[in-house]
Enzyme design. Structure first.
Site, PDB file in Angstrom:
ATOM      1  N   HIS A 156       0.791  -1.276   0.040  1.00 13.13           N
ATOM      2  CA  HIS A 156      -0.069  -0.001   0.010  1.00 13.13           C
ATOM      3  C   HIS A 156       0.900   1.056  -0.173  1.00 13.13           C
ATOM      4  O   HIS A 156       0.490   2.204   0.620  1.00 13.13           O
ATOM      5  CB  HIS A 156      -0.777   0.059   1.157  1.00 13.13           C
ATOM      6  CG  HIS A 156      -1.640  -1.279   1.588  1.00 13.13           C
ATOM      7  ND1 HIS A 156      -2.887  -1.307   0.994  1.00 13.13           N
ATOM      8  CD2 HIS A 156      -1.473  -2.390   2.045  1.00 13.13           C
ATOM      9  CE1 HIS A 156      -3.175  -2.595   1.245  1.00 13.13           C
ATOM     10  NE2 HIS A 156      -2.359  -3.342   2.025  1.00 13.13           N
ATOM     11  N   SER A 277      14.268  21.856 -15.652  1.00 15.02           N
ATOM     12  CA  SER A 277      12.978  22.653 -16.205  1.00 15.02           C
ATOM     13  C   SER A 277      13.512  23.957 -16.784  1.00 15.02           C
ATOM     14  O   SER A 277      14.624  24.539 -16.536  1.00 15.02           O
ATOM     15  CB  SER A 277      11.970  23.029 -14.928  1.00 15.02           C
ATOM     16  OG  SER A 277      11.449  23.937 -14.937  1.00 15.02           O
ATOM     17  N   LYS A 283      15.521  22.079 -10.855  1.00 18.22           N
ATOM     18  CA  LYS A 283      14.913  20.771 -11.225  1.00 18.22           C
ATOM     19  C   LYS A 283      15.667  19.659 -11.933  1.00 18.22           C
ATOM     20  O   LYS A 283      16.388  20.130 -12.463  1.00 18.22           O
ATOM     21  CB  LYS A 283      13.704  20.960 -12.011  1.00 18.22           C
ATOM     22  CG  LYS A 283      12.442  21.810 -11.353  1.00 18.22           C
ATOM     23  CD  LYS A 283      11.838  20.763 -10.519  1.00 18.22           C
ATOM     24  CE  LYS A 283      10.695  20.289 -11.442  1.00 18.22           C
ATOM     25  NZ  LYS A 283       9.608  19.492 -10.755  1.00 18.22           N
ATOM     26  N   GLU A 290       9.374   8.718 -16.473  1.00 16.78           N
ATOM     27  CA  GLU A 290       7.797   8.932 -16.734  1.00 16.78           C
ATOM     28  C   GLU A 290       7.372   8.732 -18.111  1.00 16.78           C
ATOM     29  O   GLU A 290       6.254   8.208 -18.358  1.00 16.78           O
ATOM     30  CB  GLU A 290       7.741  10.511 -16.829  1.00 16.78           C
ATOM     31  CG  GLU A 290       8.163  11.135 -15.150  1.00 16.78           C
ATOM     32  CD  GLU A 290       8.295  12.572 -15.052  1.00 16.78           C
ATOM     33  OE1 GLU A 290       7.470  13.233 -15.561  1.00 16.78           O
ATOM     34  OE2 GLU A 290       9.273  12.794 -14.860  1.00 16.78           O
TER      35      GLU A 290
END
Ligand code: ARG
Length: 459
Positions: A156, A277, A283, A290
């Site tokens: 979980h 970024s 970043k 992804e």
């Protein structure tokens, strides 16, 4: 060369409709398989008495030439000729005249295209299986390197029990092993030749379909001519195997994304596999993980697309089936990219061992070990569970960990323990306690890595 069916027609198809129906843009990718099939067709026509051996030799030599010319980008293929099959026939006819026009005797583009796809799939599956194996090797290398690195295992996405990082990566090794099995299995069923099925009822000339299958390096001819020209379940199976593969890759990528976050801080992607970024200078994004996760959607989409196309199609060939190629090609290219990028990403990422080590002391990862300890002393497990639950609640209220509770505190909470409990509250000991086959104990994991390497060696 005009249309293949000119005789029956009094005028040309509308130009835009013609373009709409053409598949050349994507099916030219099949050219070498189309030529491979045509070479075998020429040989079979000798046996059928359509070609003399000399004529067949001429045709075959010309086909080889055409293959070289297409590979070198020397010929211009024409959309007006609709597809790759017709284009190659036209090129052949330019070279050998009427012999080129004879090659199609008893053959249809229906058995031709079905064969091309099977040959294409056969080669691609072999290549993809190789890429999966490469990725598995990277997983084993990372596992080897981290056979002592302890991480929290989750259920979980909540801290559950300590596991070795190697154990975690070995899980993906085995998922990939089953993925590979699905591709290999698909390749077995795919390896039958449709050639000689003709349009649907079988070639009208006495070609030897067993001979053709053998010359194509395939196991056997497909047993039913209507099935041969109208089934695409070989592609569906491939797209299904690819979808399951992607579901596994995307789970791994999701974990890499989470682990790369500041909140987790388990890994840091190499600069070669991260992006920045355009506005936020701090970043470092795990874009490629992804993107693999994202590409899973299009691979599923390709499966659903072809399943839907095939649904309800009457036997035998229907033009709808031309829609099989783009989803197939797109999936082949997508999974190829994903497998390569993921392997690179895993091989170069940094595992932040120190940071992880600090984290495993927290979060009651050894609560089950305390319960197991009590159970081994005769406390019924349900009751042991209850007692440890109370201990955890106490710790949460006081901001403590199980391992800093005194014997008195533990006993006051109902845990009948002696000082030998403390080693059990150490995450390393927890690993040792899980020494079943397939468990996370270090000796089991070391054996699992050896077993996995052997598995790859034996393939
Ligand atoms: N381009 C077609 C396809 O990919 C080739 C087969 C065409 N056959 C036909 N009868 N129109 O399906």
């Amino acid at each position: 060369m005009g249309k293949l069916w000119g005789g029956r027609f009094t005028k040309e198809a509308a130009a835009f409709a013609n373009e709409f129906g053409a598949s050349l843009k994507f099916d030219q990718r099949l050219y070498e398989y189309d030529i491979q099939g045509s070479i075998v067709q020429a040989k079979a026509l000798v046996q059928a008495g359509v070609f003399t051996p000399e004529e067949a030799a001429k045709v075959i030599a010309a086909l080889e030439e055409i293959k070289g010319e297409i590979a070198a980008g020397k010929v211009e293929l024409s959309v007006e000729l609709e597809d790759i099959h017709t284009n190659i026939e036209a090129l052949l006819t330019q070279k050998v005249g009427d012999l080129g026009k004879k090659l199609h005797t008893g053959r249809s583009r229906n058995d031709q295209v079905a064969l091309d796809i099977r040959l294409f799939l056969k080669a691609e599956i072999q290549r993809i299986v190789g890429l999966i194996t490469e990725l598995q090797k990277v997983l084993l290398d990372v596992a080897e390197e981290h056979k002592d690195t302890l991480i929290p295992g989750y259920t979980h996405l909540q801290r559950a029990q300590p596991v070795l990082l190697a154990h975690h990566f070995l899980a993906y090794f085995h998922m990939l092993e089953r993925d590979k099995g699905r591709f290999v299995d698909c390749a077995k069923r795919n390896d039958e030749s449709p050639l000689g099925a003709g349009a649907l009822a079988g070639s009208g000339f006495p070609v030897d379909r067993h001979f053709m299958a053998q010359k194509l390096g395939m196991t056997r001819p497909m047993a039913n001519s209507m099935d041969a020209v109208s089934s695409r379940d070989n592609i569906l199976e491939f797209l299904g195997a690819s979808s399951i593969l992607m579901s596994n890759l995307s789970r791994l990528c999701e974990e890499l994304v989470i682990w790369h976050s500041t909140e987790f801080g388990f890994i840091e992607m190499d600069d070669a596999f991260a992006t920045g970024s355009s506005i936020m200078p701090q970043k470092k994004n795990p874009d490629f993980a992804e993107l693999i996760r994202g590409k899973t959607g299009r691979v599923y989409g390709n499966l659903v697309s072809l399943l839907t196309t095939m649904k309800g199609l009457p036997l035998a060939y229907n033009k709808d089936m031309q829609e099989d190629k783009e989803p197939l090609f797109d999936t082949v290219d997508t999974i190829t990219g994903c497998l390569k990028v993921l392997a690179g990403m895993l091989a170069t990422m940094e595992v932040k061992v120190e940071h992880i080590a600090q984290g495993v002391q927290k979060g009651f990862l050894t609560a089950t070990d305390l319960a197991d300890y009590l159970a081994k002393r005769g406390v019924p497990f349900r009751q042991a569970h209850e007692i440890v639950g109370r201990c955890v609640l106490f710790c949460l209220e006081k901001g403590r960990e199980l391992s800093d509770l005194t014997l008195e505190e533990l006993r006051a909470l109902g845990a009948e323990v002696d000082s030998d409990i403390y080693p059990h509250l150490d995450p390393r000991q927890s690993l040792q306690n899980r020494s079943v086959y397939g468990g996370t104990a270090p000796q089991q994991v070391a054996a699992a890595i050896r077993e996995a390497r052997q598995l790859l060696k034996d393939q």
